[in-house]
Design a protein around this motif. Structure first.
Motif, PDB file in Angstrom:
ATOM      1  N   UNK A 189      35.786  -7.649 -19.342  1.00 23.08           N
ATOM      2  CA  UNK A 189      37.057  -7.617 -18.629  1.00 23.08           C
ATOM      3  C   UNK A 189      36.916  -6.742 -17.387  1.00 23.08           C
ATOM      4  N   UNK A 190      37.738  -7.038 -16.401  1.00 22.14           N
ATOM      5  CA  UNK A 190      37.956  -6.135 -15.279  1.00 22.14           C
ATOM      6  C   UNK A 190      39.428  -5.747 -15.348  1.00 22.14           C
ATOM      7  N   UNK A 191      39.703  -4.537 -15.775  1.00 20.60           N
ATOM      8  CA  UNK A 191      41.075  -4.072 -15.935  1.00 20.60           C
ATOM      9  C   UNK A 191      41.568  -3.497 -14.607  1.00 20.60           C
ATOM     10  N   UNK A 192      42.716  -3.966 -14.154  1.00 22.02           N
ATOM     11  CA  UNK A 192      43.273  -3.504 -12.884  1.00 22.02           C
ATOM     12  C   UNK A 192      44.288  -2.399 -13.205  1.00 22.02           C
ATOM     13  N   UNK A 213      34.263   1.322 -19.341  1.00 16.80           N
ATOM     14  CA  UNK A 213      34.979   0.116 -18.942  1.00 16.80           C
ATOM     15  C   UNK A 213      34.640  -0.300 -17.510  1.00 16.80           C
ATOM     16  N   UNK A 214      34.879  -1.570 -17.218  1.00 12.53           N
ATOM     17  CA  UNK A 214      34.845  -2.071 -15.848  1.00 12.53           C
ATOM     18  C   UNK A 214      36.287  -2.207 -15.389  1.00 12.53           C
ATOM     19  N   UNK A 215      36.617  -1.547 -14.280  1.00  9.66           N
ATOM     20  CA  UNK A 215      38.021  -1.466 -13.890  1.00  9.66           C
ATOM     21  C   UNK A 215      38.150  -1.161 -12.412  1.00  9.66           C
ATOM     22  N   UNK A 216      39.333  -1.421 -11.892  1.00 11.22           N
ATOM     23  CA  UNK A 216      39.721  -1.003 -10.550  1.00 11.22           C
ATOM     24  C   UNK A 216      40.908  -0.067 -10.710  1.00 11.22           C
ATOM     25  N   UNK A 217      40.929   0.999  -9.926  1.00  9.48           N
ATOM     26  CA  UNK A 217      42.000   1.984 -10.048  1.00  9.48           C
ATOM     27  C   UNK A 217      42.531   2.328  -8.667  1.00  9.48           C
ATOM     28  N   UNK A 218      43.838   2.187  -8.501  1.00  4.61           N
ATOM     29  CA  UNK A 218      44.479   2.543  -7.238  1.00  4.61           C
ATOM     30  C   UNK A 218      45.968   2.756  -7.478  1.00  4.61           C
ATOM     31  N   UNK A 219      46.637   3.320  -6.475  1.00  2.00           N
ATOM     32  CA  UNK A 219      48.084   3.455  -6.551  1.00  2.00           C
ATOM     33  C   UNK A 219      48.687   2.069  -6.381  1.00  2.00           C
ATOM     34  N   UNK A 220      49.526   1.658  -7.320  1.00  2.00           N
ATOM     35  CA  UNK A 220      50.101   0.326  -7.280  1.00  2.00           C
ATOM     36  C   UNK A 220      51.450   0.291  -6.587  1.00  2.00           C
ATOM     37  N   UNK A 221      51.967  -0.898  -6.419  1.00  2.00           N
ATOM     38  CA  UNK A 221      53.277  -1.106  -5.825  1.00  2.00           C
ATOM     39  C   UNK A 221      54.342  -0.893  -6.889  1.00  2.00           C
ATOM     40  N   UNK A 222      55.042   0.229  -6.804  1.00  2.00           N
ATOM     41  CA  UNK A 222      56.088   0.575  -7.770  1.00  2.00           C
ATOM     42  C   UNK A 222      55.558   0.532  -9.205  1.00  2.00           C
ATOM     43  N   UNK A 233      45.414   2.271   0.447  1.00  2.00           N
ATOM     44  CA  UNK A 233      45.312   3.301  -0.588  1.00  2.00           C
ATOM     45  C   UNK A 233      43.858   3.590  -0.941  1.00  2.00           C
ATOM     46  N   UNK A 234      43.653   4.722  -1.612  1.00  2.00           N
ATOM     47  CA  UNK A 234      42.355   5.012  -2.217  1.00  2.00           C
ATOM     48  C   UNK A 234      42.114   4.028  -3.353  1.00  2.00           C
ATOM     49  N   UNK A 235      40.934   3.412  -3.366  1.00  2.00           N
ATOM     50  CA  UNK A 235      40.593   2.463  -4.426  1.00  2.00           C
ATOM     51  C   UNK A 235      39.236   2.847  -4.999  1.00  2.00           C
ATOM     52  N   UNK A 236      39.183   3.028  -6.310  1.00  2.00           N
ATOM     53  CA  UNK A 236      37.934   3.319  -7.006  1.00  2.00           C
ATOM     54  C   UNK A 236      37.626   2.210  -7.988  1.00  2.00           C
ATOM     55  N   UNK A 237      36.352   1.875  -8.089  1.00  2.00           N
ATOM     56  CA  UNK A 237      35.913   0.902  -9.066  1.00  2.00           C
ATOM     57  C   UNK A 237      35.082   1.565 -10.148  1.00  2.00           C
ATOM     58  N   UNK A 238      35.011   0.912 -11.286  1.00  2.00           N
ATOM     59  CA  UNK A 238      34.193   1.386 -12.407  1.00  2.00           C
ATOM     60  C   UNK A 238      33.457   0.174 -12.960  1.00  2.00           C
ATOM     61  N   UNK A 239      32.148   0.273 -13.048  1.00  2.00           N
ATOM     62  CA  UNK A 239      31.345  -0.797 -13.636  1.00  2.00           C
ATOM     63  C   UNK A 239      30.664  -0.228 -14.869  1.00  2.00           C
ATOM     64  N   UNK A 240      31.158  -0.626 -16.015  1.00  2.00           N
ATOM     65  CA  UNK A 240      30.679  -0.103 -17.302  1.00  2.00           C
ATOM     66  C   UNK A 240      30.674   1.433 -17.289  1.00  2.00           C
ATOM     67  N   UNK A 241      31.755   1.982 -16.731  1.00  2.00           N
ATOM     68  CA  UNK A 241      31.952   3.428 -16.738  1.00  2.00           C
ATOM     69  C   UNK A 241      31.407   4.162 -15.526  1.00  2.00           C
ATOM     70  N   UNK A 242      30.607   3.496 -14.716  1.00  2.00           N
ATOM     71  CA  UNK A 242      30.046   4.138 -13.527  1.00  2.00           C
ATOM     72  C   UNK A 242      31.011   3.986 -12.352  1.00  2.00           C
ATOM     73  N   UNK A 297      33.748  -6.300  -8.222  1.00  2.00           N
ATOM     74  CA  UNK A 297      33.579  -5.685  -9.544  1.00  2.00           C
ATOM     75  C   UNK A 297      33.216  -6.733 -10.598  1.00  2.00           C
ATOM     76  N   UNK A 298      33.859  -7.900 -10.526  1.00  2.00           N
ATOM     77  CA  UNK A 298      33.552  -8.963 -11.485  1.00  2.00           C
ATOM     78  C   UNK A 298      32.097  -9.408 -11.343  1.00  2.00           C
TER      79      UNK A 298
END
Length: 313
Positions: A189-192, A213-222, A233-242, A297-298
């Protein structure tokens, strides 16, 4: 067995409370989800955790218990993009359906999941229904290039009950953190992930790293998964925790976004989404950038996929 011994540890206030180990947190949250505790214990748990705050170890334990009880979707060939949607629109149109359908157009399987936690907001699920993407009634395979919506109650009724506590006490609880982190599928999964307050960004990032986890993390809209179209916004990715820094925050807020309607009702938002998908209106830059980051990320997740299905912690 009950959870009173856990409440004694976490219920001593912001300074006196002790954090739980991952295994303890998993046992506690499992009892909450199973409905084996009293309403009084449920309320005490929610209020104690609201005051204390969740540590990454505790969130990892809550996720362990959740994943063990979720009705999960079958694995997909390409990583499944997971878009939690629990906040809805208050001032600007909810753009999570647009993000989901843009990602599906790129050939990714997409799962939006959510529940109404506030009765006064326009929900992504309502907009998706207007776009002929109704809520699923059963777990089934998700095809590449398909976007679906799953109500939280379909994934786990106990989790929906926990979210509903907010309607009684008026405060968020660990359930609201878990639904933004969980992986409701058997495969990659890629969790947003999205947040509104910086402290949640730190705890979510640490949890993504801790659980691999594999994920994208950022400040969302509301509080939604979709990016705010007015900001970079600042956007960080995680690929299997990295962790990977994908985008740095830029100052300033646009006064207007080309084509974005001022009304937020379901039909206006659905019509705007249709027109963007048809090319009649431009894709907001922030959303286009978010799509590109998720595709990256995917791809990275797929390249690092082992020959066997990764076990969810």
């Amino acid at each position: 067995m009950g959870i009173s011994h856990y409440i004694k540890e976490i219920g001593r206030g912001a300074r006196g409370a002790k954090p739980l180990a991952r295994e303890q947190a998993s046992d506690l949250f499992g009892q909450v989800l199973d409905g084996s505790i009293t309403d009084l214990e449920m309320g005490a748990f929610c209020l104690a955790m609201r005051i204390k705050g969740e540590t990454p170890e505790e969130l990892a334990g809550f996720l362990d218990a959740t994943h063990a009880r979720l009705a999960r979707f079958p694995a997909t060939d390409r990583p499944l993009v997971v878009l939690p949607s629990y906040n809805g629109a208050r001032r600007l149109p909810v753009l999570t359906p647009l993000l989901a359908l843009l990602l599906a157009r790129e050939g990714l399987p997409v799962l939006v999941h959510g529940a109404a936690t506030e009765s006064t907001r326009v929900l992504a699920s309502s907009v998706l229904a207007a776009l002929e993407v109704p809520a699923l009634a059963a777990i089934r395979p998700i095809a590449e290039g398909e976007a679906v919506f799953a109500p939280t109650a379909l994934l786990n009724p106990g989790l929906k009950r926990l979210l509903d506590v907010r309607r009684v006490v008026g405060l968020r609880n660990p359930g609201h953190s878990v639904v933004k982190l969980m992986q409701p599928a058997l495969g990659d999964c890629v969790v947003i992930g999205s947040y509104t307050h910086p402290e949640y960004a730190r705890s979510m990032a640490a949890t993504f790293e801790l659980t691999g986890m594999t994920a994208l993390l950022s400040r969302g809209l509301e509080g939604e998964s979709a990016a705010d179209p007015r900001r970079t916004a600042q956007v960080d990715g995680f690929v299997r925790g990295q962790r990977i820094e994908l985008q740095t925050q830029q100052p300033g807020t646009q006064a207007e976004v080309p084509g974005l309607p001022s009304e937020i009702d379901v039909e206006t938002t659905a019509n705007y989404t249709r027109r963007v998908l048809a090319g009649e209106l431009p894709v907001p830059d922030a959303i286009a950038q978010q799509v590109a980051h998720i595709l990256q990320l995917a791809q990275r997740a797929q390249e690092t996929r082992t020959t066997h299905t990764a076990e969810i912690p």
